[in-house]
Design an enzyme around this catalytic site. Structure first.
Site, mmCIF file in Angstrom:
data_model
loop_
_atom_site.group_PDB
_atom_site.id
_atom_site.type_symbol
_atom_site.label_atom_id
_atom_site.label_comp_id
_atom_site.label_asym_id
_atom_site.label_seq_id
_atom_site.Cartn_x
_atom_site.Cartn_y
_atom_site.Cartn_z
ATOM 1 N N CYS A 2 -1.201 4.509 -20.188
ATOM 2 C CA CYS A 2 -0.880 3.553 -21.186
ATOM 3 C C CYS A 2 -0.381 2.437 -20.873
ATOM 4 C CB CYS A 2 -0.438 4.296 -22.512
ATOM 5 S SG CYS A 2 1.446 3.768 -22.789
ATOM 6 N N CYS A 50 3.348 9.284 -20.921
ATOM 7 C CA CYS A 50 2.291 9.579 -19.903
ATOM 8 C C CYS A 50 2.973 9.899 -18.616
ATOM 9 C CB CYS A 50 1.754 8.114 -19.482
ATOM 10 S SG CYS A 50 0.803 7.205 -21.163
ATOM 11 N N CYS A 68 5.749 3.022 -24.841
ATOM 12 C CA CYS A 68 7.146 3.179 -24.546
ATOM 13 C C CYS A 68 7.975 2.125 -24.056
ATOM 14 C CB CYS A 68 7.213 4.305 -23.282
ATOM 15 S SG CYS A 68 6.910 3.692 -21.912
ATOM 16 N N CYS A 127 8.766 8.007 -22.110
ATOM 17 C CA CYS A 127 7.542 7.687 -21.506
ATOM 18 C C CYS A 127 6.385 8.885 -21.673
ATOM 19 C CB CYS A 127 7.784 7.030 -20.120
ATOM 20 S SG CYS A 127 6.057 6.999 -19.288
ATOM 21 N N LYS A 136 -5.536 -4.437 8.138
ATOM 22 C CA LYS A 136 -6.093 -3.249 8.355
ATOM 23 C C LYS A 136 -7.172 -2.889 7.223
ATOM 24 C CE LYS A 136 -1.549 -1.454 9.572
ATOM 25 N NZ LYS A 136 -0.938 -2.646 9.963
ATOM 26 N N HIS A 140 2.720 3.851 8.250
ATOM 27 C CA HIS A 140 1.370 3.732 9.127
ATOM 28 C C HIS A 140 1.770 4.527 10.580
ATOM 29 C CE1 HIS A 140 -0.820 0.845 7.014
ATOM 30 N NE2 HIS A 140 0.406 0.360 6.892
ATOM 31 N N SER A 144 1.023 -1.074 0.051
ATOM 32 C CA SER A 144 -0.034 0.072 -0.109
ATOM 33 C C SER A 144 1.021 1.316 -0.018
ATOM 34 C CB SER A 144 -0.928 -0.008 1.275
ATOM 35 O OG SER A 144 -1.435 -1.153 1.407
ATOM 36 N N ALA A 145 2.040 1.134 0.285
ATOM 37 C CA ALA A 145 3.161 2.317 0.023
ATOM 38 C C ALA A 145 2.785 3.138 1.397
ATOM 39 C CB ALA A 145 2.973 2.807 -1.006
#
Lengths: 484, 420
Positions: A437, A402, A442, A400, A250, A50, A46-47
């Site tokens: 994309c 995007c 790319c 790239c 969580k 906490h 989830s990066a």
């Protein structure tokens, strides 16, 4: 060649420990069965950093979560990692559930989490207008944050390498033998001798612990599916929105990412196979249902990708960190499920303190404390960017579209120590192919740059190491001749 | 960097046509910007024929068609920059771009033509579950690898999507010696031309699995198999109908999306029906002097229509600049409605005082039909009524109305389908 420390696993735990251990004079080797740093749980989570109210007071998880959270700001500055404290809400959907918030508040206070408070609906809506109509109250934790997990892991690894740590990839430990007070770690690349071993093997950490420990560990790979929304929709929420936790964890959150996407997930599905990172239709459906319960109007048509990671859930639901008494010199860093990412700076310090004392290591005089990441032209003013392109034209070629990633960044990603050698390696270091994309435009260009830089044919370029070639030779003429 | 009156963003078929037409209409200060290292856009990787039947009455390949328009641009000596990415278009029409040679540069343009084309819908947008190995590619990426890089995306292929792009990709892969196990299509019919079904599937014994979708991808490092299942009337997979194809590649041809990130940054109003800019009869967006054409405006089937749209914007931009960038509209702006059976129209607005000799409306229908009538109403007055033997969402339709039909006041134009 005898190492002082061999670390099994180049995820966030192994790399955090490597970095802290590299403050000492020691020969340190990190091995990983995958082709690169950050290929397991560390790349699919989830990066979230906490706040620390979830873990049971008095537990190691609680202690290291709160310490790690506090250390993360300084670490992010020193190692050039995208990180910000956006705060989090644990929301409840009815008055009956309010005691759950109060319990978390008390737990958090007992754990030493700063500035926790419960907010009522009108305050919540003022801060987050898109919260669902069902929500009555929430626990607010201002110290919670979001981070780039790839950059965190890579930065720790690069800094460890700058301080002398060796890394070997595609090196899978198969067995460990203890002989004459040291260890021989058998791998698919041959045996490696070492005075001590650190087991940071993620979903496989029980397997290595159980070679020596009489108290056996049992890891259940617990899968979390995620979906990611296009950045173009803006941020439906600024803070991380959690439901009340359950015994599985969580719960399914809605959060911004540090790069401006919105992440939904994770599920919590127990599996037997530690390689089973496939998403399922049910998993995706359930995470979308729960996410939309918390936040109104989520633009689900703007999902750009979904993925899954496996938590290393140990039966005792607690970090297992420390020397195994039956095998002096063998240290565990096992069962590192959530809040493992958050705790990583504190885990590193704890392990380094213990191992260095045990091994009698002395501190280096010349430890390199900081690391500069890959320069991101988007962080520059237009004038600064213009000057950069004048000096290094590769930054003037956008590869790239995007994510606006230039050739200059991709070259840096490949050429720097512990550089990218695969499309995924470039992806995690630069974000190329992570946009809307998803590499449709790319990928072939990234492949061509890798082939050129690594001096290999295009058909040798892999997605993520051996067994994952992106393309094959057009050898139709050899194989069957032309068709008209 | 010199200054230019007109900047065209994109050197594919739309931008190329716009550049020549603007020149011929009197605009001699144009800069054409293209991100790739050659002009031609997506046509450069379309090795199949079928391009240019309407324009040239010939069946050309993509590069051959592109070459016709590239030559026009070169003959007129129109300034252009390759390997150049536009990174911003400001609401005041300043275009900011970058390349290796010129570095970063800004052009405060008087007029801008958006011709950025479109991108492909990725796997993630369909929530296709499973692993995420090497070998899951968009059709466009596969086409580029085969036709431009000379390598095979894979040897054992399943293709999702039976529109023309999916069909052409199936044939290309088969011609390259790959085994194409199936082309899989969600709908109960293929969106592609009948002749493409014959030439691409039947001719190569490639099964077409209608009313099916991909429900799983196996293989952690490289695709090992793709599982498909039949779908019900709600497009939901039916349990028990799964079919697993051992293979090493899944190619996706599941829709194109106009690439309007720059348009958004400029503040151009977008239509949710097309995902492209809302435009008036001059193909002018909500920002006066900013025009749009080609796939960035709405996704096309025929490049001939793209060229016509490009030319229309070239003429319109030249006139806009010639008029001193004044908005010379007189009369009110009238909406063009998509009525019964019509999904959208381009343009979707018309300024009654601003028409050229004709108004060309392009539109797509919502469903397939036979022997229905395409009708256009100006207010309550029907001004167009033609029978069409067959209509399909996959085929863009075109109606051209003489200006004389559009005199007299009306508060809306409606394009609709009728039974009689």
């Amino acid at each position: 060649m005898m190492y002082d420390i061999l670390i099994i696993g180049a995820g966030v735990s192994g790399c955090a420990c490597a970095r802290e251990l590299s403050r000492y004079d020691a020969r340190i080797l990190v091995i990983d069965k995958e082709d690169d740093v950050c290929c397991g749980t560390s790349k699919a989570n989830s990066a979230i950093v906490h706040a620390g109210y979830d873990a049971a007071p008095g537990s190691l998880m609680a202690k290291l979560n709160v310490e790690g959270n506090a250390l993360m700001g300084r670490l992010a500055e020193d190692l050039d990692i995208p990180f910000r404290r956006n705060g989090s809400f644990v929301v409840c959907f009815s008055e009956e559930d309010r005691p759950g918030l109060v319990k978390l508040l008390e737990q958090g206070k007992a754990n030493g989490v700063p500035d926790l408070r419960i907010l009522e609906r009108d305050e919540l809506i003022a801060m987050e207008p898109n919260l669902s109509d069902e929500i009555v109250a929430a626990l607010y934790a201002p110290t919670a944050g979001i981070i780039c997990p790839f950059t965190l892991t890579l930065a720790l690894a690069e800094n460890a390498a700058a301080n002398g740590v060796e890394f070997r990839f595609n090196t899978a430990a198969t067995d460990i033998r203890r002989i004459d007070g040291h260890f021989i770690v058998d791998t698919n690349q041959g045996p490696i001798e070492t005075r001590s071993v650190l087991n940071a093997a993620g979903v496989y950490s029980d397997k290595f612990h159980n070679i020596f420990g009489t108290n056996k560990l049992h890891i259940t790979p617990r899968r979390g599916d995620y979906c990611l929304l296009d950045r173009v929709v803006g941020l439906p929420v600024e803070r991380t929105i959690f439901p009340l936790p359950s015994k599985f964890g969580k719960g399914i959150l809605v959060a911004p990412t540090v790069h401006g996407n919105t992440i939904l997930g994770p599920t919590a599905i127990d599996l037997d196979d530690p390689e089973a990172t496939a998403t399922t239709a049910d998993g995706i459906a359930s995470l979308l249902a729960q996410a939309t319960r918390s936040v109104k109007g989520l633009p689900l048509k703007q999902i750009i990708t979904s993925f899954a990671g496996l938590r290393a859930h140990e039966d005792g639901h607690e970090f297992v960190i420390g020397e195994v008494p039956e095998a002096p010199g063998f240290f565990d860093c096992a069962g590192i499920e959530s809040p493992g990412l958050t705790s990583s700076p504190a885990i590193g310090k704890m392990v380094a303190a213990e191992m260095s004392a045990k091994l009698g290591l002395s501190q280096k005089a010349n430890f390199i404390e900081t690391r500069k990441g890959i320069l991101d032209p988007k962080a520059l003013s237009l004038e600064e960017y213009a000057a950069l392109v004048k000096e290094q034209p590769a930054y003037g070629s956008v590869v790239c579209r995007c994510e606006t990633v230039t050739e200059g960044e991709i070259l840096d990603a490949i050429r720097r120590p512990l550089g990218a050698r695969s499309v995924d390696g470039v992806k995690r270091r630069t974000r190329a192919t992570m946009g809307r994309c998803q590499g449709g435009f790319c990928s072939s260009r990234v492949m061509a740059i890798l082939a050129r830089e690594l001096g290999v044919p295009l058909t040798a370029v892999t997605k993520c190491g051996p067994g994952s070639r992106m393309a094959y030779e057009d050898d139709r003429a050899q194989r069957g001749g032309d068709r008209t | 960097m010199k200054q230019y009156d007109l900047v065209i963003v994109g050197g594919g078929p739309a931008g190329l046509a716009a550049a020549s037409a603007a020149y011929d209409a009197g605009c001699k200060s144009t800069l054409l910007l293209e991100r790739d290292n050659e002009l031609g856009g997506i046509l450069n990787q379309c090795f199949h024929d079928g391009f240019g039947m309407h324009t040239f009455h010939e069946e050309l390949s993509g590069p051959e068609y592109a070459e016709r328009y590239i030559q026009r641009v070169l003959d007129r000596d129109i300034p252009l920059r390759l390997g150049t990415t536009v990174i911003d278009i400001r609401p005041d029409k300043t275009v900011v771009a970058v390349n290796k040679r010129d570095g970063v540069f800004e052009i405060p343009a008087k007029a801008v033509i958006l011709a950025m084309g479109c991108r492909e819908r990725p796997r993630g947008a369909l929530n296709i579950p499973g692993y995420r190995p090497a070998g899951v590619y968009s059709a466009g990426m596969a086409q580029r690898l085969v036709n431009k890089e000379g390598v095979l995306p894979g040897r054992e292929v399943v293709i999702l999507g039976s529109g023309d792009i999916g069909l052409i990709t199936a044939r290309r892969m088969a011609l390259k010696g790959a085994k194409v196990h199936a082309v899989v299509e969600l709908m109960p019919y293929s969106g592609g031309l009948k002749r493409n079904i014959e030439h691409c599937l039947t001719a190569f014994d490639i099964p077409l699995k209608l009313s099916h979708t991909v429900v799983d991808i196996k293989g952690k490092k490289r695709v090992e198999s793709v599982t498909i299942a039949q779908v019900d009337e709600h497009n939901k997979p039916i349990p028990g109908t799964e079919l697993e194809y051992p293979c090493d590649t899944l190619l996706l041809s599941v829709g194109l999306i106009p690439e309007n990130e720059l348009s958004r940054r400029a503040g151009v109003a977008l239509s949710p029906a097309t995902n492209g800019p809302v435009v008036n009869e001059r193909l002018e967006t909500s920002i006066p002097g900013v025009f749009a054409c080609g796939n960035v405006l709405h996704v096309h089937d025929l490049v001939d229509f793209v060229s016509l749209e490009g030319e229309a914007t070239g003429r319109a931009a030249a006139e806009y600049i010639r008029n001193g960038c004044e908005d010379t509209a007189h009369g009110t702006t009238v909406p063009i409605e998509a009525g019964d059976g019509v999904r959208y129209t381009v343009p979707s607005q018309v300024r009654s005082g601003c028409l050229e000799n004709t108004l060309t409306l392009r539109f797509r229908v919502t469903g397939r039909s036979e022997n229905r009538f395409v009708s256009v109403y100006a207010g309550d007055r029907r001004i167009y009524h033609e029978r069409k033997a067959a209509l399909a969402p996959g085929t863009m339709e075109e109606v051209t109305l003489p200006r004389t039909d559009l005199t007299g006041g009306f508060d809306s134009l409606t394009v609709k389908l009728e039974d009689e």
